[in-house]
Design a protein around this motif. Structure first.
Motif, mmCIF file in Angstrom:
data_model
loop_
_atom_site.group_PDB
_atom_site.id
_atom_site.type_symbol
_atom_site.label_atom_id
_atom_site.label_comp_id
_atom_site.label_asym_id
_atom_site.label_seq_id
_atom_site.Cartn_x
_atom_site.Cartn_y
_atom_site.Cartn_z
ATOM 1 N N ARG A 1 -20.027 61.476 41.890
ATOM 2 C CA ARG A 1 -19.815 60.420 40.908
ATOM 3 C C ARG A 1 -19.643 61.067 39.536
ATOM 4 O O ARG A 1 -20.456 61.896 39.130
ATOM 5 C CB ARG A 1 -20.981 59.435 40.902
ATOM 6 C CG ARG A 1 -21.132 58.653 42.186
ATOM 7 C CD ARG A 1 -22.129 57.510 42.057
ATOM 8 N NE ARG A 1 -23.509 57.988 41.876
ATOM 9 C CZ ARG A 1 -24.349 58.220 42.867
ATOM 10 N NH1 ARG A 1 -23.945 58.061 44.126
ATOM 11 N NH2 ARG A 1 -25.581 58.624 42.624
ATOM 12 N N ILE A 2 -18.598 60.668 38.848
ATOM 13 C CA ILE A 2 -18.315 61.215 37.520
ATOM 14 C C ILE A 2 -18.087 60.069 36.550
ATOM 15 O O ILE A 2 -17.276 59.173 36.807
ATOM 16 C CB ILE A 2 -17.073 62.125 37.529
ATOM 17 C CG1 ILE A 2 -17.270 63.320 38.462
ATOM 18 C CG2 ILE A 2 -16.761 62.610 36.121
ATOM 19 C CD1 ILE A 2 -16.043 64.199 38.579
ATOM 20 N N SER A 3 -18.807 60.080 35.446
ATOM 21 C CA SER A 3 -18.530 59.131 34.358
ATOM 22 C C SER A 3 -18.151 59.932 33.119
ATOM 23 O O SER A 3 -18.704 61.006 32.856
ATOM 24 C CB SER A 3 -19.747 58.249 34.069
ATOM 25 O OG SER A 3 -20.808 59.011 33.530
ATOM 26 N N PHE A 4 -17.195 59.410 32.376
ATOM 27 C CA PHE A 4 -16.682 60.113 31.208
ATOM 28 C C PHE A 4 -16.488 59.103 30.088
ATOM 29 O O PHE A 4 -15.880 58.050 30.276
ATOM 30 C CB PHE A 4 -15.354 60.793 31.547
ATOM 31 C CG PHE A 4 -14.769 61.592 30.415
ATOM 32 C CD1 PHE A 4 -15.231 62.863 30.140
ATOM 33 C CD2 PHE A 4 -13.753 61.072 29.630
ATOM 34 C CE1 PHE A 4 -14.694 63.607 29.102
ATOM 35 C CE2 PHE A 4 -13.210 61.797 28.592
ATOM 36 C CZ PHE A 4 -13.686 63.074 28.328
ATOM 37 N N ASN A 5 -17.036 59.419 28.908
ATOM 38 C CA ASN A 5 -16.905 58.581 27.722
ATOM 39 C C ASN A 5 -16.340 59.421 26.582
ATOM 40 O O ASN A 5 -16.761 60.574 26.384
ATOM 41 C CB ASN A 5 -18.264 58.021 27.289
ATOM 42 C CG ASN A 5 -18.940 57.230 28.389
ATOM 43 O OD1 ASN A 5 -18.686 56.058 28.557
ATOM 44 N ND2 ASN A 5 -19.809 57.885 29.154
ATOM 45 N N GLN A 6 -15.440 58.838 25.847
ATOM 46 C CA GLN A 6 -14.830 59.593 24.748
ATOM 47 C C GLN A 6 -14.513 58.658 23.583
ATOM 48 O O GLN A 6 -13.936 57.589 23.764
ATOM 49 C CB GLN A 6 -13.551 60.271 25.227
ATOM 50 C CG GLN A 6 -12.868 61.120 24.163
ATOM 51 C CD GLN A 6 -11.756 61.942 24.767
ATOM 52 O OE1 GLN A 6 -11.960 63.051 25.247
ATOM 53 N NE2 GLN A 6 -10.552 61.395 24.760
ATOM 54 N N LEU A 7 -14.898 59.072 22.388
ATOM 55 C CA LEU A 7 -14.632 58.331 21.158
ATOM 56 C C LEU A 7 -13.833 59.229 20.224
ATOM 57 O O LEU A 7 -14.239 60.362 19.941
ATOM 58 C CB LEU A 7 -15.945 57.916 20.497
ATOM 59 C CG LEU A 7 -15.847 57.017 19.261
ATOM 60 C CD1 LEU A 7 -15.333 55.627 19.654
ATOM 61 C CD2 LEU A 7 -17.204 56.918 18.564
ATOM 62 N N THR A 8 -12.683 58.750 19.763
ATOM 63 C CA THR A 8 -11.842 59.557 18.874
ATOM 64 C C THR A 8 -11.498 58.782 17.614
ATOM 65 O O THR A 8 -11.333 57.551 17.637
ATOM 66 C CB THR A 8 -10.534 59.974 19.577
ATOM 67 O OG1 THR A 8 -9.822 58.807 20.001
ATOM 68 C CG2 THR A 8 -10.824 60.852 20.778
ATOM 69 N N TRP A 9 -11.402 59.508 16.541
ATOM 70 C CA TRP A 9 -10.985 58.952 15.255
ATOM 71 C C TRP A 9 -9.808 59.775 14.752
ATOM 72 O O TRP A 9 -9.894 60.988 14.587
ATOM 73 C CB TRP A 9 -12.133 59.006 14.247
ATOM 74 C CG TRP A 9 -11.747 58.583 12.848
ATOM 75 C CD1 TRP A 9 -11.033 57.490 12.493
ATOM 76 C CD2 TRP A 9 -12.060 59.274 11.632
ATOM 77 N NE1 TRP A 9 -10.881 57.428 11.128
ATOM 78 C CE2 TRP A 9 -11.498 58.513 10.571
ATOM 79 C CE3 TRP A 9 -12.765 60.443 11.328
ATOM 80 C CZ2 TRP A 9 -11.613 58.907 9.235
ATOM 81 C CZ3 TRP A 9 -12.878 60.826 10.002
ATOM 82 C CH2 TRP A 9 -12.309 60.063 8.969
ATOM 83 N N ASN A 10 -8.683 59.094 14.536
ATOM 84 C CA ASN A 10 -7.473 59.753 14.066
ATOM 85 C C ASN A 10 -7.186 59.292 12.636
ATOM 86 O O ASN A 10 -7.036 58.092 12.381
ATOM 87 C CB ASN A 10 -6.307 59.410 14.995
ATOM 88 C CG ASN A 10 -5.029 60.150 14.648
ATOM 89 O OD1 ASN A 10 -3.946 59.688 14.956
ATOM 90 N ND2 ASN A 10 -5.129 61.307 14.003
ATOM 91 N N LYS A 11 -7.133 60.246 11.714
ATOM 92 C CA LYS A 11 -6.934 59.934 10.297
ATOM 93 C C LYS A 11 -5.768 60.759 9.762
ATOM 94 O O LYS A 11 -5.766 61.984 9.870
ATOM 95 C CB LYS A 11 -8.204 60.251 9.507
ATOM 96 C CG LYS A 11 -8.104 59.977 8.018
ATOM 97 C CD LYS A 11 -8.036 58.486 7.716
ATOM 98 C CE LYS A 11 -8.096 58.204 6.220
ATOM 99 N NZ LYS A 11 -7.999 56.755 5.924
ATOM 100 N N VAL A 12 -4.772 60.060 9.207
ATOM 101 C CA VAL A 12 -3.618 60.726 8.617
ATOM 102 C C VAL A 12 -3.690 60.563 7.105
ATOM 103 O O VAL A 12 -3.803 59.439 6.598
ATOM 104 C CB VAL A 12 -2.301 60.129 9.148
ATOM 105 C CG1 VAL A 12 -1.102 60.817 8.497
ATOM 106 C CG2 VAL A 12 -2.224 60.258 10.667
ATOM 107 N N PHE A 13 -3.657 61.687 6.407
ATOM 108 C CA PHE A 13 -3.664 61.624 4.948
ATOM 109 C C PHE A 13 -2.864 62.800 4.410
ATOM 110 O O PHE A 13 -2.928 63.915 4.941
ATOM 111 C CB PHE A 13 -5.087 61.647 4.392
ATOM 112 C CG PHE A 13 -5.930 62.794 4.864
ATOM 113 C CD1 PHE A 13 -6.016 63.962 4.128
ATOM 114 C CD2 PHE A 13 -6.629 62.708 6.071
ATOM 115 C CE1 PHE A 13 -6.796 65.023 4.563
ATOM 116 C CE2 PHE A 13 -7.414 63.770 6.503
ATOM 117 C CZ PHE A 13 -7.499 64.925 5.748
#
Length: 678
Positions: free
Chosen positions: A314-326
């Motif tokens: 059993r594999i669980s995967f969580n990912q949170l990403t923040w993409n900021k262009v400046f």
């Protein structure tokens, strides 16, 4: 009369393809949106990481029932069979073995560990929109297992699929494959795509007369459902699930399920059951913040002769990403957590393994100006068994005009090893598995240079040229040692180093007279250095080539596709010094041809021949399966040290072993299919 027809064909083909919109079609493969290289949508020609794209149209040039077989015509990518009996396998990229290749679905690492051995054949082409391939380490963004490369399967979106689709084909070997797709709406804001794949092959053959099935018999079903919610903010909300079940067996021709697990008749019977969930959600903020989640449950019930292998992962995967262009910078920051549970009934697994990996990664693409772009990336993982692991990466792209660009990439990769989910020889045959130490994570350092050039002709034809040179250095590498003791497989961290280096070339040509060609070739050198002894790895070719040639005749509604591959010799595992089989494979090639008829809108008929040359690995080989006449080793004699003795009944001092395999053992066969969509 013949000259008249030829002239008519050429003129009509030329007129049909002279339309100016053919330029857009020709450019599509080069300027498509890709995700795999940077974890965010970007135009392929603008990214610093070279990504190859293969659409469903490419996969249809040589129809197959699953992803594993479909990859055989991609340059530098080789599906590798690992067992002559049960036909499990993995995917090699640029000479590196399957465990170094990460396979993701919509960017989620759900095809790993146990499923790299048993689950690849269960991914139907019906759910694939396109395939993105990265050759070289992608561990900075994807973590462990993405050492040799990444194959990201982008699934179809309900928005871009027909209301109803069906694709059925059968072969002269009585292999039957059915793909069904249905799109429906729930309310005004929810779209759903339901897909089903069914494959059946139940006609045992023994053309090489060794008493064993040439190809594994299989029955499998895969059900896929994807939901897309349309939000006012146009932000993403998708949920997808898949259920997969497979029953496969290979063995002695008289085997049936009543012999499963016994010692009367030898068979390898594998029941596989998988459930998968993938979700993506863009948070309702002004900032571009995305959450992704995946979960898989893989249940394995296998028997190899009388040896049972019962496993659950059993594999669980969580990912949170923040993409900021400046300004001139494109910043991506991510947090990820992976939990993996694994348990089986083998002596090597005393207690269930519970692995947790927490990760943070940063990536910044800096547009220095319109021609120069620099990417800096860094990943830090904490593994509860191995501690902290760092994987930095740097990439640079120089694009001096719209037709020419060069990319330079360098980075590191790492891989945490689980032997019994990666090495099929650990379960089949009679080799003993030996682990001499506490194994450390493998690590690698890689550098590659990629050059891409487009040449446009006045008649709207387009030639795309892409070449890459790479070098990878491994330390702490773990390779199965078949040589020290023919009756065992020894695992330990390499006391030295290993390298793989090479060059590949891809040519993609779209003509103004109906001809399309994709041709690729790869040359590489791989070896390990230990105790000042240089050794070439098992099952690694030096040279390979792949091609797909297509010709359209619109006036006749006909398309002709000719696909194939060719491989140079590779070293093979022998069982003893007396083993009469060749230590190296010969040059070999699998070639296919297909004719498609597309007169009616939404309806297509196709057919052709697979393996035109009727090539199989048993030719000029005394046998493929060692001791096929004694699969339970009942007539083997050993000396006081446990070594097999040469006897009149066993003159080559062999034990039963099906691992002498490097290519499909399936000869020429015809196929016929029908596609329909509304």
């Amino acid at each position: 009369m013949i000259k008249k027809y030829i002239f008519t064909i050429l003129i009509s083909s030329f007129a049909w393809s002279q339309k100016k919109d053919s330029i857009a079609k020709n450019d599509k493969g080069i300027d498509e949106i890709v995700i795999s290289g940077t974890l965010k949508p970007v135009i392929r020609s603008e990214t610093t990481v070279p990504v190859e794209i293969y659409t469903t149209n490419f996969l249809r040039k040589n129809p197959t029932s699953n992803l594993f077989e479909a990859l055989q015509n991609i340059n530098g990518v080789r599906p590798q069979l690992n067992c002559n009996i049960c036909n499990t396998g993995d995917i090699h990229i640029n000479g590196l073995e399957g465990p170094y290749t990460m396979v993701t679905i919509d960017g989620m690492p759900i095809v790993s560990a146990l499923s790299t051995v048993y689950g690849l054949s269960g991914i139907p082409n019906a759910l694939i929109d396109r395939i993105e391939v990265i050759k070289g380490p992608a561990s900075t963004l994807y973590g462990s297992e993405a050492v040799g490369g990444l194959i990201n399967i982008i699934t179809k979106s309900p928005q871009n699929t027909p209301l109803l689709s069906a694709d059925f084909f059968t072969t002269s070997w009585l292999e039957n494959n059915l793909d069904l797709g249905y799109k429906f709406q729930v309310g005004k804001k929810t779209q759903s795509l339901l897909g089903l794949n069914y494959f059946n092959y139940n006609s045992p053959k023994d053309n090489n007369h060794d008493g064993f099935t040439d190809v594994t018999l299989q029955e499998r079903i895969s059900v896929f459902n994807k939901w897309n919610v349309i939000r006012k903010s146009s932000k993403t909300l998708t949920l997808a699930g898949r259920f997969f079940y497979e029953d496969r067996w290979g063995g002695q021709m008289q085997w049936n399920k009543s012999y499963r697990g016994g010692t009367a008749i030898y068979g390898e019977s594998i029941y596989t059951k998988r459930q998968e969930i993938i979700a993506k959600y863009s948070l309702p903020f002004k900032e571009n913040i995305n959450f992704a989640f995946s979960f898989t449950n893989h249940e394995q019930n296998s028997v190899y002769g009388h040896v049972f292998y019962l496993a659950n992962q059993r594999i669980s995967f969580n990912q949170l990403t923040w993409n900021k262009v400046f300004s001139n910078q494109d910043l991506l920051i991510g947090l990820a957590h992976r939990y993996q549970y694994y348990n089986d009934n083998t002596p090597a697994t005393r207690d269930a393994e519970r692995l947790q990996i927490g990760s943070i990664f940063l990536q910044n693409e800096i547009a220095l100006n319109s021609k120069h772009k620099l990417m800096l990336a860094y990943r830090l993982d904490y593994n509860n068994n191995h501690g902290w692991i760092q994987t930095p990466r740097v990439a640079y792209r120089f694009k001096w005009n719209s037709n020419n660009s060069i990319r330079i990439n360098s980075g590191t990769g790492f891989r945490v090893v689980n032997l019994f989910t990666e090495e099929h020889a650990a379960l089949t045959g009679s080799r003993e598995i030996k682990i001499s130490e506490n194994l450390k994570p493998e690590k690698s350092i890689n550098a590659n240079v990629n050059f891409m050039k487009k040449i446009r002709f006045e008649d709207y034809s387009l030639l795309s040229l892409e070449t890459s040179v790479w070098y990878t250095y491994f330390y702490n590498q773990i390779l199965p040692d078949y040589d020290s003791n023919p009756n065992s497989i020894l695992y330990q961290n390499l006391k030295g180093y290993a390298t793989t280096k090479g060059i590949n070339l891809n040519l993609d040509y779209v003509s103004s007279f109906g001809l399309k060609a994709i041709v690729g070739t790869t040359y590489m050198e791989s070896y390990k250095m230990e105790n000042r002894i240089k050794t070439r790895p098992i099952l690694t070719e030096k040279w390979s080539a792949n091609w797909t040639l297509s010709y359209d005749i619109p006036s006749w509604y006909i398309s002709l596709d000719y696909t194939g591959n060719a491989y140079s010799p590779m070293r093979l595992p022998l069982l003893s010094q007396l083993d009469p089989r060749s230590p190296n494979s010969p040059w070999w090639s699998i070639q296919n041809i297909q004719l498609s008829y597309k007169k009616w809108e939404g309806f297509e008929i196709y057919g052709g021949i697979k393996n035109l040359l009727n090539w199989t690995p048993n030719k000029n080989t005394p046998f493929l399966i060692a001791r096929a006449n004694d699969p339970f080793d009942q007539n083997i004699q050993y000396d006081s040290n446990g070594n097999v003795l040469a006897t009149p009944n066993n003159p080559y001092a062999l034990t039963f072993d099906p691992s002498y395999v490097y290519a499909p053992n399936q000869g020429r066969r015809g196929f016929f299919g029908i596609r329909y969509k509304i």
